[in-house]
Scaffold this motif. Structure first.
Motif, PDB file in Angstrom:
ATOM      1  N   LEU A  16      57.034  34.479  58.150  1.00 39.16           N
ATOM      2  CA  LEU A  16      57.513  35.829  57.512  1.00 39.16           C
ATOM      3  C   LEU A  16      58.748  35.136  56.435  1.00 39.16           C
ATOM      4  N   VAL A  17      58.830  35.563  55.327  1.00 39.92           N
ATOM      5  CA  VAL A  17      59.663  35.047  54.417  1.00 39.92           C
ATOM      6  C   VAL A  17      60.574  36.183  53.934  1.00 39.92           C
ATOM      7  N   LEU A  18      61.884  36.428  54.017  1.00 40.88           N
ATOM      8  CA  LEU A  18      62.732  37.404  53.302  1.00 40.88           C
ATOM      9  C   LEU A  18      63.236  36.819  52.239  1.00 40.88           C
ATOM     10  N   ILE A  19      62.900  37.827  51.088  1.00 43.38           N
ATOM     11  CA  ILE A  19      63.177  37.509  49.864  1.00 43.38           C
ATOM     12  C   ILE A  19      64.134  38.385  49.261  1.00 43.38           C
ATOM     13  N   GLU A  20      65.384  37.815  48.805  1.00 43.89           N
ATOM     14  CA  GLU A  20      66.111  38.839  48.280  1.00 43.89           C
ATOM     15  C   GLU A  20      66.278  38.563  46.633  1.00 43.89           C
ATOM     16  N   GLY A  21      66.164  39.762  46.128  1.00 45.64           N
ATOM     17  CA  GLY A  21      66.130  39.631  44.638  1.00 45.64           C
ATOM     18  C   GLY A  21      64.901  39.978  44.094  1.00 45.64           C
ATOM     19  N   LYS A  22      64.576  39.599  42.892  1.00 46.06           N
ATOM     20  CA  LYS A  22      63.335  39.867  42.270  1.00 46.06           C
ATOM     21  C   LYS A  22      62.362  38.757  42.424  1.00 46.06           C
ATOM     22  N   MET A  23      61.146  38.739  42.744  1.00 49.72           N
ATOM     23  CA  MET A  23      60.145  37.626  42.769  1.00 49.72           C
ATOM     24  C   MET A  23      59.572  37.299  41.405  1.00 49.72           C
ATOM     25  N   ASN A  24      59.560  35.889  41.226  1.00 54.16           N
ATOM     26  CA  ASN A  24      58.813  35.448  39.805  1.00 54.16           C
ATOM     27  C   ASN A  24      57.968  34.452  40.267  1.00 54.16           C
ATOM     28  N   ALA A  25      57.367  33.804  39.325  1.00 53.82           N
ATOM     29  CA  ALA A  25      56.526  32.689  39.649  1.00 53.82           C
ATOM     30  C   ALA A  25      57.224  31.234  40.285  1.00 53.82           C
ATOM     31  N   ALA A  26      58.485  31.208  39.921  1.00 61.30           N
ATOM     32  CA  ALA A  26      59.135  30.188  40.488  1.00 61.30           C
ATOM     33  C   ALA A  26      59.498  30.243  41.808  1.00 61.30           C
ATOM     34  N   LYS A  27      60.142  31.491  42.066  1.00 59.75           N
ATOM     35  CA  LYS A  27      60.448  31.762  43.453  1.00 59.75           C
ATOM     36  C   LYS A  27      59.301  31.781  44.418  1.00 59.75           C
ATOM     37  N   TYR A  28      57.902  32.287  43.738  1.00 58.52           N
ATOM     38  CA  TYR A  28      56.745  32.352  44.654  1.00 58.52           C
ATOM     39  C   TYR A  28      56.275  31.000  44.775  1.00 58.52           C
ATOM     40  N   LEU A  51      43.623  31.347  50.602  1.00 57.93           N
ATOM     41  CA  LEU A  51      44.531  32.162  50.532  1.00 57.93           C
ATOM     42  C   LEU A  51      44.232  33.340  49.634  1.00 57.93           C
ATOM     43  N   GLN A  52      44.697  34.563  50.214  1.00 57.79           N
ATOM     44  CA  GLN A  52      44.411  35.715  49.492  1.00 57.79           C
ATOM     45  C   GLN A  52      45.599  36.280  48.734  1.00 57.79           C
ATOM     46  N   HIS A  53      45.763  36.409  47.539  1.00 56.75           N
ATOM     47  CA  HIS A  53      46.618  37.167  46.758  1.00 56.75           C
ATOM     48  C   HIS A  53      46.041  37.991  45.516  1.00 56.75           C
ATOM     49  N   ASP A  54      46.891  38.805  44.850  1.00 50.32           N
ATOM     50  CA  ASP A  54      46.090  39.765  44.018  1.00 50.32           C
ATOM     51  C   ASP A  54      46.525  39.041  42.520  1.00 50.32           C
ATOM     52  N   ASN A  55      46.121  40.058  41.562  1.00 49.77           N
ATOM     53  CA  ASN A  55      46.438  39.567  40.098  1.00 49.77           C
ATOM     54  C   ASN A  55      47.917  39.538  39.897  1.00 49.77           C
ATOM     55  N   ASP A  56      48.630  40.108  40.448  1.00 47.71           N
ATOM     56  CA  ASP A  56      50.107  40.094  40.144  1.00 47.71           C
ATOM     57  C   ASP A  56      50.496  38.902  39.141  1.00 47.71           C
ATOM     58  N   PRO A  57      51.369  39.002  38.072  1.00 44.97           N
ATOM     59  CA  PRO A  57      51.789  38.057  37.122  1.00 44.97           C
ATOM     60  C   PRO A  57      52.203  36.738  38.058  1.00 44.97           C
ATOM     61  N   LYS A  58      53.040  36.741  38.840  1.00 37.57           N
ATOM     62  CA  LYS A  58      53.633  35.849  39.597  1.00 37.57           C
ATOM     63  C   LYS A  58      52.381  34.842  40.305  1.00 37.57           C
ATOM     64  N   HIS A  59      51.189  35.597  40.698  1.00 43.99           N
ATOM     65  CA  HIS A  59      50.235  35.090  41.180  1.00 43.99           C
ATOM     66  C   HIS A  59      49.507  34.214  40.273  1.00 43.99           C
ATOM     67  N   THR A  60      49.289  34.882  39.040  1.00 44.78           N
ATOM     68  CA  THR A  60      48.335  34.383  38.347  1.00 44.78           C
ATOM     69  C   THR A  60      49.146  33.378  37.031  1.00 44.78           C
ATOM     70  N   ALA A  61      50.315  33.139  37.380  1.00 39.70           N
ATOM     71  CA  ALA A  61      51.231  32.370  36.326  1.00 39.70           C
ATOM     72  C   ALA A  61      50.606  30.979  36.384  1.00 39.70           C
ATOM     73  N   LYS A  62      50.797  30.539  35.208  1.00 38.84           N
ATOM     74  CA  LYS A  62      50.552  28.880  34.995  1.00 38.84           C
ATOM     75  C   LYS A  62      51.186  28.043  36.076  1.00 38.84           C
ATOM     76  N   ARG A  63      52.293  28.309  36.203  1.00 35.05           N
ATOM     77  CA  ARG A  63      53.206  27.543  37.245  1.00 35.05           C
ATOM     78  C   ARG A  63      52.334  27.394  38.590  1.00 35.05           C
ATOM     79  N   THR A  64      52.063  28.932  39.169  1.00 34.92           N
ATOM     80  CA  THR A  64      51.340  29.062  40.545  1.00 34.92           C
ATOM     81  C   THR A  64      50.008  28.434  40.354  1.00 34.92           C
ATOM     82  N   LYS A  65      49.261  28.641  39.501  1.00 37.89           N
ATOM     83  CA  LYS A  65      47.926  27.972  39.458  1.00 37.89           C
ATOM     84  C   LYS A  65      47.982  26.790  39.367  1.00 37.89           C
ATOM     85  N   GLU A  66      48.917  26.085  38.628  1.00 34.79           N
ATOM     86  CA  GLU A  66      49.037  24.539  38.956  1.00 34.79           C
ATOM     87  C   GLU A  66      49.439  24.168  40.034  1.00 34.79           C
TER      88      GLU A  66
END
Length: 113
Positions: A16-28, A51-66
């Protein structure tokens, strides 16, 4: 301040990870790097997990996919615009209600709960 939680769910509960602030692809991807593979090891899954995640932009970001491709992580394909298909949403409602009943007054209490 926005606080979100992320759990890698497979054959049990991952970290379980506590995330402070907004999540983006870099943080993800940072969270994945620090927790996903270790959670799989802790759950004795080895490399046999999806891994199951949805199509949220941070999940589908180029950085995440790579990152996922470099680590050879199998990702469950997810149809676009289908939040109602995600079974974890029902669990999150239960978690939110349980936390609400405990009435945490600060982040430390929230993280402890």
């Amino acid at each position: 301040m926005q606080v979100d939680f992320m759990v890698q769910k497979t054959a049990g509960t991952g970290r379980l990870v506590l995330i402070e602030g907004k999540m983006n692809a870099a943080k993800y991807t940072e969270i994945l790097e620090e927790n996903l593979l270790q959670s799989a090891l802790d759950l004795r899954l080895g490399r046999r997990f999806t891994l199951q995640h949805d199509n949220d932009p941070k999940h589908t970001a180029k950085r995440t996919k790579e990152w996922l491709q470099r680590k050879s992580v199998h990702v469950l394909e997810w149809p676009s615009q289908s939040p109602d298909l995600n079974p974890i949403e029902h669990l999150w409602k239960e978690v939110k209600m349980a936390v609400y009943r405990r009435s945490p007054s600060n982040l430390t209490e929230l993280a402890r709960i």
